[in-house]
Design a protein around this motif. Structure first.
Motif, PDB file in Angstrom:
ATOM      1  N   ALA A  76       0.840  -1.199   0.000  1.00 50.47           N
ATOM      2  CA  ALA A  76       0.000   0.000   0.000  1.00 50.47           C
ATOM      3  C   ALA A  76       0.878   1.254   0.000  1.00 50.47           C
ATOM      4  CB  ALA A  76      -0.913  -0.006   1.218  1.00 50.47           C
ATOM      5  N   ARG A  77       0.279   2.392  -0.337  1.00 46.09           N
ATOM      6  CA  ARG A  77       1.039   3.643  -0.489  1.00 46.09           C
ATOM      7  C   ARG A  77       1.341   4.325   0.841  1.00 46.09           C
ATOM      8  NH1 ARG A  77      -2.946   3.510  -4.395  1.00 46.09           N
ATOM      9  NH2 ARG A  77      -2.231   3.477  -6.558  1.00 46.09           N
ATOM     10  N   LEU A  78       0.621   3.994   1.902  1.00 46.83           N
ATOM     11  CA  LEU A  78       0.855   4.511   3.257  1.00 46.83           C
ATOM     12  C   LEU A  78       0.877   6.044   3.310  1.00 46.83           C
ATOM     13  CD1 LEU A  78       3.732   2.068   4.330  1.00 46.83           C
ATOM     14  CD2 LEU A  78       1.266   1.729   4.489  1.00 46.83           C
ATOM     15  N   PRO A  79      -0.202   6.697   2.880  1.00 43.61           N
ATOM     16  CA  PRO A  79      -0.200   8.167   2.883  1.00 43.61           C
ATOM     17  C   PRO A  79      -0.080   8.763   4.272  1.00 43.61           C
ATOM     18  CG  PRO A  79      -2.410   7.316   2.454  1.00 43.61           C
ATOM     19  CD  PRO A  79      -1.475   6.144   2.381  1.00 43.61           C
ATOM     20  N   GLY A  80      -0.487   8.014   5.309  1.00 44.29           N
ATOM     21  CA  GLY A  80      -0.424   8.538   6.668  1.00 44.29           C
ATOM     22  C   GLY A  80       0.986   8.816   7.151  1.00 44.29           C
ATOM     23  N   THR A  81       2.009   8.270   6.463  1.00 48.58           N
ATOM     24  CA  THR A  81       3.397   8.549   6.846  1.00 48.58           C
ATOM     25  C   THR A  81       3.874   9.886   6.281  1.00 48.58           C
ATOM     26  OG1 THR A  81       4.261   7.392   4.902  1.00 48.58           O
ATOM     27  CG2 THR A  81       3.947   6.096   6.924  1.00 48.58           C
ATOM     28  N   ARG A  82       3.046  10.542   5.458  1.00 45.55           N
ATOM     29  CA  ARG A  82       3.381  11.819   4.819  1.00 45.55           C
ATOM     30  C   ARG A  82       4.729  11.739   4.105  1.00 45.55           C
ATOM     31  NH1 ARG A  82       1.369  16.236   9.375  1.00 45.55           N
ATOM     32  NH2 ARG A  82      -0.783  15.477   9.497  1.00 45.55           N
ATOM     33  N   PRO A  83       4.848  10.842   3.134  1.00 43.98           N
ATOM     34  CA  PRO A  83       6.150  10.649   2.497  1.00 43.98           C
ATOM     35  C   PRO A  83       6.593  11.859   1.671  1.00 43.98           C
ATOM     36  CG  PRO A  83       4.450   9.425   1.329  1.00 43.98           C
ATOM     37  CD  PRO A  83       3.808   9.978   2.567  1.00 43.98           C
ATOM     38  N   SER A  84       7.894  12.099   1.674  1.00 46.62           N
ATOM     39  CA  SER A  84       8.444  13.125   0.795  1.00 46.62           C
ATOM     40  C   SER A  84       8.518  12.627  -0.636  1.00 46.62           C
ATOM     41  CB  SER A  84       9.830  13.554   1.291  1.00 46.62           C
ATOM     42  OG  SER A  84      10.634  12.429   1.618  1.00 46.62           O
ATOM     43  N   LEU A  85       8.512  11.299  -0.810  1.00 44.64           N
ATOM     44  CA  LEU A  85       8.425  10.697  -2.140  1.00 44.64           C
ATOM     45  C   LEU A  85       7.655   9.394  -2.024  1.00 44.64           C
ATOM     46  CD1 LEU A  85       9.250  10.473  -5.179  1.00 44.64           C
ATOM     47  CD2 LEU A  85      11.248   9.177  -4.407  1.00 44.64           C
ATOM     48  N   GLY A  86       6.661   9.226  -2.889  1.00 42.88           N
ATOM     49  CA  GLY A  86       5.969   7.951  -3.021  1.00 42.88           C
ATOM     50  C   GLY A  86       6.344   7.334  -4.349  1.00 42.88           C
ATOM     51  N   ALA A  87       7.137   6.283  -4.329  1.00 38.54           N
ATOM     52  CA  ALA A  87       7.615   5.636  -5.551  1.00 38.54           C
ATOM     53  C   ALA A  87       6.837   4.347  -5.758  1.00 38.54           C
ATOM     54  CB  ALA A  87       9.107   5.352  -5.466  1.00 38.54           C
ATOM     55  N   GLU A  88       5.911   4.362  -6.697  1.00 36.92           N
ATOM     56  CA  GLU A  88       5.127   3.157  -6.977  1.00 36.92           C
ATOM     57  C   GLU A  88       5.763   2.407  -8.143  1.00 36.92           C
ATOM     58  OE1 GLU A  88       0.519   1.674  -7.620  1.00 36.92           O
ATOM     59  OE2 GLU A  88       0.973   3.800  -7.432  1.00 36.92           O
ATOM     60  N   LEU A  89       6.229   1.202  -7.879  1.00 32.70           N
ATOM     61  CA  LEU A  89       6.903   0.411  -8.905  1.00 32.70           C
ATOM     62  C   LEU A  89       5.869  -0.339  -9.739  1.00 32.70           C
ATOM     63  CD1 LEU A  89       9.951  -1.155  -7.011  1.00 32.70           C
ATOM     64  CD2 LEU A  89       9.771   1.047  -8.180  1.00 32.70           C
ATOM     65  N   GLY A  90       6.043  -0.255 -11.038  1.00 31.30           N
ATOM     66  CA  GLY A  90       5.208  -1.027 -11.952  1.00 31.30           C
ATOM     67  C   GLY A  90       5.999  -2.187 -12.539  1.00 31.30           C
ATOM     68  N   LEU A  91       5.506  -2.704 -13.650  1.00 32.74           N
ATOM     69  CA  LEU A  91       6.188  -3.802 -14.329  1.00 32.74           C
ATOM     70  C   LEU A  91       7.423  -3.279 -15.054  1.00 32.74           C
ATOM     71  CD1 LEU A  91       3.020  -5.501 -15.845  1.00 32.74           C
ATOM     72  CD2 LEU A  91       4.223  -6.129 -13.741  1.00 32.74           C
ATOM     73  N   LEU A  92       8.352  -4.174 -15.353  1.00 34.87           N
ATOM     74  CA  LEU A  92       9.508  -3.810 -16.161  1.00 34.87           C
ATOM     75  C   LEU A  92       9.090  -3.633 -17.612  1.00 34.87           C
ATOM     76  CD1 LEU A  92      12.188  -6.329 -14.800  1.00 34.87           C
ATOM     77  CD2 LEU A  92      11.867  -3.938 -14.144  1.00 34.87           C
TER      78      LEU A  92
END
Length: 622
Positions: A425-441
């Motif tokens: 999950a993206r965990l927005p509650g951590t207030r990330p300075s960067l959210g890097a969502e990895l997709g397929l190669l």
């Protein structure tokens, strides 16, 4: 299960009472609800009077715990909806085993081989037979397998270090017995071959390889792995690098004063001293491929100064290689964190999430806080953790997080540290300075990964077949790594032959399995965590029809309103079982869809496929 108190061993009760105790002991310090106890001890078919049975077992266990003096109810405590076993640090031998093994691993990473070997042997000395021997129930069976595998892994690490310290002569007998007991463990086979060779028994070392090859062919239909084959060739060539080192006597294991609650009545085994400058990052993979842009973005975000601590969350579906990318990025920037790097596997993907209280305890010990000075309660540990980290440049890596609640207590308070979190999950509650969502190669990256693992010459010789393998794997890193490993392990196969095997959708998932690594295992771990309404939607949406869904189409298929359908789809995305390439647009990965269809076709109550690994085995590709 055994209970010792005041230096005296007391009976742990009936088999089912021991199963209750095992569930409480392996979750010591945490509340185990009555419902969880029923599920863990009796499984899916508990007797009608199971609640009364639980109460009776708890009462008998309290009497047994208090038999040596004291009040058992103050150790086995009633809590909201369940019970909690309140024990000191060394109250459970399995927990002490992990503490010692982790301390040994840290010593090994710092190059202190003799001290690490001593700690490994101390940890292994806590074993007195099969874990949870004779204890019934599904939880005991699962934990018996997990603990046995963990012991073997620690034993292999210990033997490898002792062999490197010149202990080959005394290890031959132990390794011979272990290889007879575990003939499919190639690591043990390789260690025995090396030990025999170093004692001047080259022919016997080669015969061990030949015997292992026969067993692997008969049992699994595979050849020995590349590491074992390389060792055979080095022995045949009398490689000088295999010459025995000079024996090094192991130094005494350093220790700290006993923890509170230890002493003559509780045992005084020494505890490894913690490092004030931890270096806990796992090893990087040598065949890393692709993800260059993502790794660079993560590294830049971790080292960028700002008004708050840098928090980077790497998210993505099952098998996209979150841990691999995170470790590569963390190792890229570790020089920017001279005060150390902390690492914790939070277990979210396995459905057995780590307790932040326990993680804080481990971090504090690694940061140099003596065990007696570590508070018992989470809030106090978190305060001390933030105090210790204040002004220090430390990188904290939290792998496979389940949710924000698990991560928030582990965040430093100042701006000098950085945190790298992976999870589905993206965990927005951590207030990330960067959210890097990895997709397929990409297809090019997928072929690059096949080449890195299987060998450039094999893949370059059959480019069309390599493309077909990449397509069948859906460019999913975990599937690609498994496919490449199988190709590498079968030098007599053509890549085209393996690609042809993957074309059959009915056998594709079973083909994507090697050793403990399997796409289906990771998918099943995520699937089993779904509540029934999500599991039902997951199966239904994977049926005949499109693999892409809009919110409206999914609502119609599920017989739900648009808002309810959107909630279901988003929760499946958070579980890593569905992709969302755009707003209101959702898509099944081909392998995930095949898995969902197989679950939909399974008879109700059918057991999981025998090849599926239990919780606690290897997580997604590393």
């Amino acid at each position: 299960m055994r209970i010792r108190r005041g230096g005296t061993e007391v009976a742990a009760g009936s088999a089912q009472g021991q199963a209750v105790l095992a569930a409480l002991a392996l979750r010591a310090g945490r509340v185990v609800t009555v419902g969880e106890l029923v599920r863990l001890v009796w499984g899916e078919g508990p007797p009608p009077s199971v609640a009364a049975a639980v109460r009776n077992h708890i009462s008998r266990l309290r009497a047994a715990i208090g038999a040596g003096g004291g009040d058992g109810a103050r150790i086995l405590v009633s809590a909201a909806g369940g019970y909690v076993l309140e024990l000191a640090d060394r109250g459970v031998d399995a927990a002490e085993f992990e503490l010692l093994a982790d301390a040994a691993s840290r010593r090994r990473e710092r190059g202190e081989a003799a001290a690490a070997a001593g700690l490994y042997r101390e940890a292994l000395g806590l074993w007195t037979g099969t874990a949870l021997s004779g204890v019934p129930g599904p939880y005991a069976e699962q934990q018996r397998e997990r603990l046995t595998e963990r012991r073997l892994a620690v034993l292999e690490s210990c033997l490898e270090l002792e062999l490197g310290l010149g202990g080959h002569a005394r290890l031959v007998e132990e390794l011979t017995a272990l290889c007879a007991e575990h003939p499919l463990r190639e690591k043990l086979t390789g260690l025995l071959m090396a030990a025999l060779y170093r004692t001047g028994r080259q022919a016997e070392a080669l015969e061990v390889f030949a015997a292992a090859r026969r067993v692997l062919a008969e049992e699994l239909g595979v050849e020995p792995g590349p590491g074992l084959r390389r060792l055979q060739q080095r022995i045949l060539a009398a490689d000088p690098g295999l010459a025995p080192p000079s024996p090094v006597p192991p130094p005494p294991v350093p220790s700290l004063p006993p923890s509170p609650g230890t002493g003559p009545d509780h045992g005084t085994a020494p505890r490894a001293e913690a490092s004030a400058r931890p270096a806990q990052l796992p090893a990087d993979v040598g065949d890393f491929a692709g993800r260059a842009a993502e790794v660079e973005a993560i590294a830049n975000a971790l080292t960028r100064q700002g008004p708050t601590a840098a928090v980077v969350v790497v998210s993505g579906a099952v098998g996209v290689g979150k841990t691999t990318a995170a470790v590569r990025a963390a190792r890229t920037v570790r020089a920017a964190f001279p005060d150390g790097q902390l690492f914790a596997d939070l277990g979210g993907a396995r459905g057995e999430p780590a307790d932040p209280t326990d993680v804080l305890g481990g971090f504090l010990r690694a940061l140099g806080v003596p065990a007696p000075a570590i508070p018992d309660h989470r809030a106090e540990r978190a305060e001390l953790y933030r105090t210790v980290l204040a002004g220090r440049r430390v990188l904290v890596v939290l792998d496979e997080a389940r949710d924000e609640e698990q991560v928030l207590p582990l965040l430093p308070g100042g701006t000098s540290c950085a945190v790298l979190v992976t999870g589905r999950a993206r965990l927005p509650g951590t207030r990330p300075s960067l959210g890097a969502e990895l997709g397929l190669l990409t297809h090019a990256e997928a072929v690059e990964l096949l080449s890195a693992v299987a060998g450039p010459s094999r893949i370059a010789a059959e480019p069309a077949a390599a493309q077909a393998v990449a397509t069948a794997c859906g460019c999913l890193p975990l599937a690609l790594r498994i496919a490449a490993t199988k190709i590498a392990a079968r030098p007599s196969w053509s890549v085209a032959a393996f690609a042809a095997r993957l074309q059959d959708e009915n056998r594709r998932l079973s083909e994507l399995r090697v050793g403990d690594l399997a796409v289906e295992t990771d998918l099943r771990l995520g699937y089993r965590r779904l509540p029934e309404d999500l599991a039902d939607a997951f199966r239904r949406l994977a049926g005949p029809g499109p693999s892409d869904w809009s919110t409206g189409e999914a609502a119609a298929a599920l017989g739900r309103g648009a808002e309810a359908a959107a909630g279901i789809l988003d929760r499946l995305v958070d579980a890593g079982l569905l992709d969302s390439p755009g707003t209101g647009h959702y898509r099944f990965h081909d392998l995930v869809r095949l898995f969902a269809r197989s679950e939909a076709a399974a008879p109700p109550g059918a057991p999981a496929e025998s090849g599926s690994a239990p919780a606690g085995t290897m997580p997604e590709t590393r």
